[in-house]
Design a protein around this motif. Sequence first.
Motif, short mmCIF file in Angstrom:
data_model
loop_
_atom_site.label_atom_id
_atom_site.label_comp_id
_atom_site.label_asym_id
_atom_site.label_seq_id
_atom_site.Cartn_x
_atom_site.Cartn_y
_atom_site.Cartn_z
N UNK A 222 0.82 -1.21 0.00
CA UNK A 222 0.00 0.00 0.00
C UNK A 222 0.86 1.26 0.00
N UNK A 223 2.15 1.11 -0.35
CA UNK A 223 3.00 2.30 -0.42
C UNK A 223 4.44 2.07 0.00
N UNK A 224 4.71 1.06 0.83
CA UNK A 224 6.06 0.86 1.36
C UNK A 224 7.07 0.62 0.24
N UNK A 225 6.81 -0.35 -0.61
CA UNK A 225 7.77 -0.70 -1.66
C UNK A 225 7.94 0.45 -2.63
N UNK A 226 6.85 1.11 -2.95
CA UNK A 226 6.93 2.23 -3.90
C UNK A 226 7.81 3.35 -3.36
N UNK A 227 7.75 3.59 -2.05
CA UNK A 227 8.57 4.65 -1.46
C UNK A 227 10.00 4.18 -1.20
N UNK A 228 10.12 2.92 -0.78
CA UNK A 228 11.43 2.43 -0.33
C UNK A 228 12.34 2.03 -1.48
N UNK A 229 11.75 1.44 -2.53
CA UNK A 229 12.56 0.95 -3.64
C UNK A 229 12.15 1.63 -4.94
N UNK A 230 13.10 1.81 -5.80
CA UNK A 230 12.81 2.30 -7.15
C UNK A 230 13.51 1.36 -8.12
N UNK A 231 12.76 0.39 -8.63
CA UNK A 231 13.34 -0.62 -9.49
C UNK A 231 12.98 -0.30 -10.93
N UNK A 232 13.97 -0.24 -11.77
CA UNK A 232 13.75 0.06 -13.18
C UNK A 232 13.60 -1.24 -13.96
N UNK A 233 12.52 -1.35 -14.71
CA UNK A 233 12.26 -2.59 -15.45
C UNK A 233 13.28 -2.83 -16.56
N UNK A 234 14.04 -1.78 -16.98
CA UNK A 234 15.01 -1.97 -18.05
C UNK A 234 16.41 -2.26 -17.50
N UNK A 235 16.50 -2.50 -16.19
CA UNK A 235 17.78 -2.83 -15.57
C UNK A 235 17.64 -4.17 -14.85
N UNK A 236 17.92 -5.27 -15.55
CA UNK A 236 17.69 -6.60 -14.98
C UNK A 236 18.63 -6.95 -13.83
N UNK A 237 19.67 -6.16 -13.60
CA UNK A 237 20.61 -6.49 -12.53
C UNK A 237 20.17 -5.94 -11.18
N UNK A 238 19.18 -5.06 -11.17
CA UNK A 238 18.73 -4.47 -9.91
C UNK A 238 18.19 -5.53 -8.96
N UNK A 239 18.72 -5.53 -7.75
CA UNK A 239 18.22 -6.36 -6.67
C UNK A 239 18.39 -7.86 -6.90
N UNK A 240 19.20 -8.26 -7.88
CA UNK A 240 19.56 -9.66 -7.97
C UNK A 240 20.50 -9.98 -6.81
N UNK A 241 20.38 -11.16 -6.26
CA UNK A 241 21.19 -11.53 -5.10
C UNK A 241 20.43 -11.48 -3.80
N UNK A 242 19.15 -11.12 -3.87
CA UNK A 242 18.34 -11.08 -2.65
C UNK A 242 18.19 -12.46 -2.03
N UNK A 243 18.03 -13.48 -2.86
CA UNK A 243 17.82 -14.83 -2.34
C UNK A 243 18.99 -15.30 -1.51
N UNK A 244 20.22 -15.12 -2.02
CA UNK A 244 21.40 -15.55 -1.28
C UNK A 244 21.61 -14.68 -0.04
#
Length: 309
Positions: A222-244
């Motif tokens: 309801x707003x947290x992710x939108x404010x906290x993160x800004x992920x660009x759909x044309x940048x596939x490397x963003x936030x990779x590595x979260x699982x590990x």
Amino acid sequence: MTINTQPKTTLPKQSLIAKLFTHFVLLSCFGVFVVYGVQRFGGNYANDKAQEKIAQAGLSGLVQYDSLYFNPFSLTPSLENVRVGPADAPWLTFARISFNSYPIEHPNLDIDFWIQQSDATKLSRDTAALMRAAGIDTLLGKGHLSSEIENDKLTWAFHLDIKDVGKLTLSADITLLDKTTLIRDLRADTLASIAMGQPSALLSIYEDDIEIGSLTLQYEELGLVQHRYSVSSDDPTNYLGLASALGLAQEGSAEATDIDNALRAFLIAPKNLTVNVQPTAPLSLRTLRDLAEQGALYQDGQITLQVNQ
């Protein structure tokens, strides 16, 4: 034979009505007296018990409330204007915390709470920092906590709704391995660790004492992710590595790639995220921690992750 022709003496209609009215007033007064007595003495007893429970949880200096309302009909208390944390800069303030079942002797809990509308400048620096990270200046929300006990089984259900942030629902089935551990102590330590902002402390205290049979976490954005993160759909490397990073899977594994892709899809177009832990056999907290350190939590913990746009 003499027949008595004198009319029977009857109570005048006005006198009968007056008598009934008098009885009604007396019964009403008695009822009010009983309700007042139950409310007053029950409230005093509940207040003493509330203070006792707060002291047992080690929160005497960290939990204050202005008053306690005792419902004489349901025999349940509500704490009014509750502050958790230092008096001058509390971590959280609650307009009301209501017990829906009598909590003193009954082992089960059923609590509703309302987070008082609070400006970031009126709360602690840690809370204010979290609010700024979430993109909000004012904290407002409500929630529900229920806990049911059957033998050595404990079922938790927790729901939290924060305005302009999100809705979080957590449910878990827990089994006590150490029979000497009292469930009320576990619940008190859980509430205390959450109130102090140190939930990880439970891992050290109860790592060999409890098992997780199942756990479900649901988050509605309801707003947290939108404010906290800004992920660009044309940048596939963003936030990779979260699982590990979260200990879910080994870096570079197929599982890690699948998890990262699912999490990234959620961050790009956040809506609903559900995480289920359904192991074939219950896992102790120590085992869960070891699996996270090995990067095998997702596979061996039987975790499923679902993203709904």
